[in-house]
Design an enzyme around this catalytic site. Sequence first.
Site, PDB file in Angstrom:
ATOM      1  N   LEU A  18      20.034   3.343  -8.178  1.00 51.49           N
ATOM      2  CA  LEU A  18      19.294   3.636  -6.952  1.00 51.49           C
ATOM      3  C   LEU A  18      18.618   2.391  -6.412  1.00 51.49           C
ATOM      4  CD1 LEU A  18      18.310   5.686  -4.883  1.00 51.49           C
ATOM      5  CD2 LEU A  18      16.382   6.205  -6.390  1.00 51.49           C
ATOM      6  N   LYS A 120      -1.967   4.227  -7.572  1.00 53.91           N
ATOM      7  CA  LYS A 120      -1.380   4.731  -8.808  1.00 53.91           C
ATOM      8  C   LYS A 120      -1.429   6.260  -8.875  1.00 53.91           C
ATOM      9  CE  LYS A 120      -0.757   0.522 -10.308  1.00 53.91           C
ATOM     10  NZ  LYS A 120      -1.527  -0.058 -11.410  1.00 53.91           N
ATOM     11  N   CYS A 524      11.436  -1.571 -10.328  1.00 56.83           N
ATOM     12  CA  CYS A 524      11.572  -1.008 -11.658  1.00 56.83           C
ATOM     13  C   CYS A 524      11.013  -1.992 -12.678  1.00 56.83           C
ATOM     14  CB  CYS A 524      13.033  -0.711 -11.988  1.00 56.83           C
ATOM     15  SG  CYS A 524      13.816   0.455 -10.857  1.00 56.83           S
ATOM     16  N   ASP A 607      -4.520 -11.983 -15.519  1.00 56.97           N
ATOM     17  CA  ASP A 607      -4.337 -10.810 -14.668  1.00 56.97           C
ATOM     18  C   ASP A 607      -4.669  -9.525 -15.417  1.00 56.97           C
ATOM     19  OD1 ASP A 607      -3.505 -12.367 -12.562  1.00 56.97           O
ATOM     20  OD2 ASP A 607      -1.373 -12.084 -12.939  1.00 56.97           O
ATOM     21  N   GLU A 613      -6.060   1.745 -14.070  1.00 62.06           N
ATOM     22  CA  GLU A 613      -5.150   2.849 -14.333  1.00 62.06           C
ATOM     23  C   GLU A 613      -5.269   3.372 -15.766  1.00 62.06           C
ATOM     24  OE1 GLU A 613      -0.730   1.432 -15.594  1.00 62.06           O
ATOM     25  OE2 GLU A 613      -1.371   0.931 -13.584  1.00 62.06           O
ATOM     26  N   CYS A 651      -4.673  -5.137  -8.679  1.00 61.46           N
ATOM     27  CA  CYS A 651      -3.957  -4.725  -7.469  1.00 61.46           C
ATOM     28  C   CYS A 651      -3.779  -3.214  -7.402  1.00 61.46           C
ATOM     29  CB  CYS A 651      -2.583  -5.399  -7.399  1.00 61.46           C
ATOM     30  SG  CYS A 651      -1.509  -5.099  -8.809  1.00 61.46           S
ATOM     31  N   HIS A 702       4.034  -6.267  -0.475  1.00 61.62           N
ATOM     32  CA  HIS A 702       4.980  -5.194  -0.737  1.00 61.62           C
ATOM     33  C   HIS A 702       5.693  -4.752   0.539  1.00 61.62           C
ATOM     34  CE1 HIS A 702       2.392  -5.019  -4.317  1.00 61.62           C
ATOM     35  NE2 HIS A 702       3.503  -4.680  -4.917  1.00 61.62           N
TER      36      HIS A 702
END
Length: 762
Positions: A18, A120, A524, A607, A613, A651, A702
């Site tokens: 995909l 997220k 991915c 980072d 998250e 981010c 993005h």
Amino acid sequence: MALIHNLGFPRIGARRELKFAQESYWKGQSSRDELKALGAELRKRHWANQADLDLVPVGDFSFYDQVLDTSFTLGNLPERVQGFHGDVLDNYFRVARGRSAQNEEHAQCCGGVAAGEMTKWFDTNYHYIVPEFTVGTQFKLDPSRLLEQLAEANAQGIKAKPVIVGPITYLAIGKAKDDSDKLALLAGLLPVYVELLNTLAAQGVEWVQIDEPILVTELDNDWKGAFKTAYAALNTGKVKLLLATYFGQLQDNLEVVASLPVQGVHLDAINARHEVDLLIAKLPATSVVSLGVINGRNIWKADLNSVLDWLEPVAKKLGERLWIAPSCSLLHVPVDVTSEQKLDVDIKSWLAYALQKLGELKILSVALKQGRNAVKTELAENKAAIGARRNSPRVNNPTVKAAIAQLTAQLGQRKSAYAVRAAKQAALLRLPAFPTTTIGSFPQTADIRQARSQFKTGDINEVAYKDAMRAEIARSVKEQTELQLDVFVHGEAERNDMVEYFGEQLDGYAFSQFGWVQSYGSRCVKPPILFGDISRPKAMTVEWTQYAQSLTDKPMKGMLTGPVTILNWSFVRDDQPRSVSCYQLALAIRAEVLDLEKAGVKIIQIDEAALREGLPLRKAQWQEYLDWAVESFRITANGVEDETQIHTHMCYSEFNDIIKSIADMDADVITIETSRSDMELLDAFDNFNYPNEIGPGVYDIHSPNIPTEEHMVQLMLKAAERIPAERLWVNPDCGLKTRQWNEVIPALTNMVSAAKKLRAAS
């Protein structure tokens, strides 16, 4: 007894088919029909993979994101794209990423727009496109996507269970773009959901899975009341509803769930095992109880004998009311472990990807229906694998355990307070006002990927590979010189992934060939497998950073990934607390920080993109996590001298409610994503005096859209209303590896021009 079903299947394909089809379409190299055909082929294949299940999810496939799919199904499109014509899929990609195919039919009139905000999905590394609401938001059903997939499944003879995002979760995870009350939209939203359920019923659907993961978070009385209002309306009697909760415990929401007029409830029994009996006791005697007994978030084999020990009494009590499934959608794990031909044999024997997890469900189902003796061979093999992992000396390293036992608070303390450090760093670095930099990576070109692939397959030797990487580093330095950036990065050409690269060089990690999972859209990631105690055998980044620094007199940042992010973006061992694994990572990365400093690197960026998250889904549990997560960062970063400037980057997360903990990290400079949210993330600084320097991202990497100089100036002026200008940096909101040089150069040119304009005006 024990009907087996699945909540969702990985959509990207075992070989990321995909991803490649999406990117080919976006580049104008293939047609829309070819992309749609590939989607249909993947759905057909994935349903065949699940054909042995009693019920198979339909509607879990997406060309970008299931939440964005829901917005289009409900007719909730941002106003900026509502007037566009052309194919629905192109409008869909405009919201997702700012534009669709480069050669799309209507590109001139309907080309680039502001992409939807991305954040997220609960506590996962999957990103969704945030629904947008205003006081005037209206909803209108478009069931075409779901009906098309349902027709395909029916033609294939699949026992279909459509999957939709529930109305309360949809409202809760969206964002009001004005002062409107999101719950006030419920009255207009529910008729559309009722219409959708009736439409599905007309197609012969018996069960609909309606996902409400917001139920594992803290809800006030208004939101709890909204559930009762919503499901009273949805209880039409035309379809049966399986209310699916996952990622956590229901706690005080259990009473709400048990009171809802639904025909079944799915509970995440990995995270909420202790709530199983409570839920059964509260539900009506006719309700289906679906238990998530296989971990849908991690890749370790389940201890099937242990699962049966607690599940068999439940099955005896419930009989045919019991369904079993993975804890959540298998979107979060790779497809098939049998494709792994290079993975260490022992470690491979400990793993289960999506297909293997479905196999585990079948074993459990047979054991419940026919007794354990019917699957005694399978259970014996499983027991042997579980025992081998538990007792392996490769998992347990006494030296690492001893180092963790000797941790002290002093390891996390800088030598001086920020004000003292800042003065020393300013004198050493001599940077201008509004200094410019990037976040770390530059485009991963076809040449870079080819060299890496050739090196891995042995087609080129290490010398040739290193020469190729040095050439790419030199290109990055040259481009930054011409752009007149103030602080350089080496571009990370040698890094396949910001986590995998480090994991490959740490003892206690293993790596897959095909362990891909979707992060967002076509992005991915292949999380490394943290299977044992962590240590660093040798320096990991010093050679590359030193080479880059030798090419310029400008400061060159050393680029590292922090321990919390490495932890949260790995498949983590489940046999010890996550905090222990994080402290092990902190000591390993700390050694790398000190080696970079010893090599003369004066700016080191660590980072922590995934700090937020990792938060538990309930605020009452946040502080415990933040305590060890922040301390892990401090152990990593704070062994350096005052003159060494420590940066960190985060981010695509909401930081406002953890801003104090971010300040407690005591990084000299933090860079954060703010471009898509129009600097909304800086609202936190209205009531919190952030003490250190900050770089609010002004370039949304993005999206292929190129921001103008004026746009970036305006964003920085908004930032200067909250942060003193002398403490502001100018930078993109994330790394540039996914972009192309022909996008990066003009965007960074505008960014540097914006900084110069800000300096001139200050």
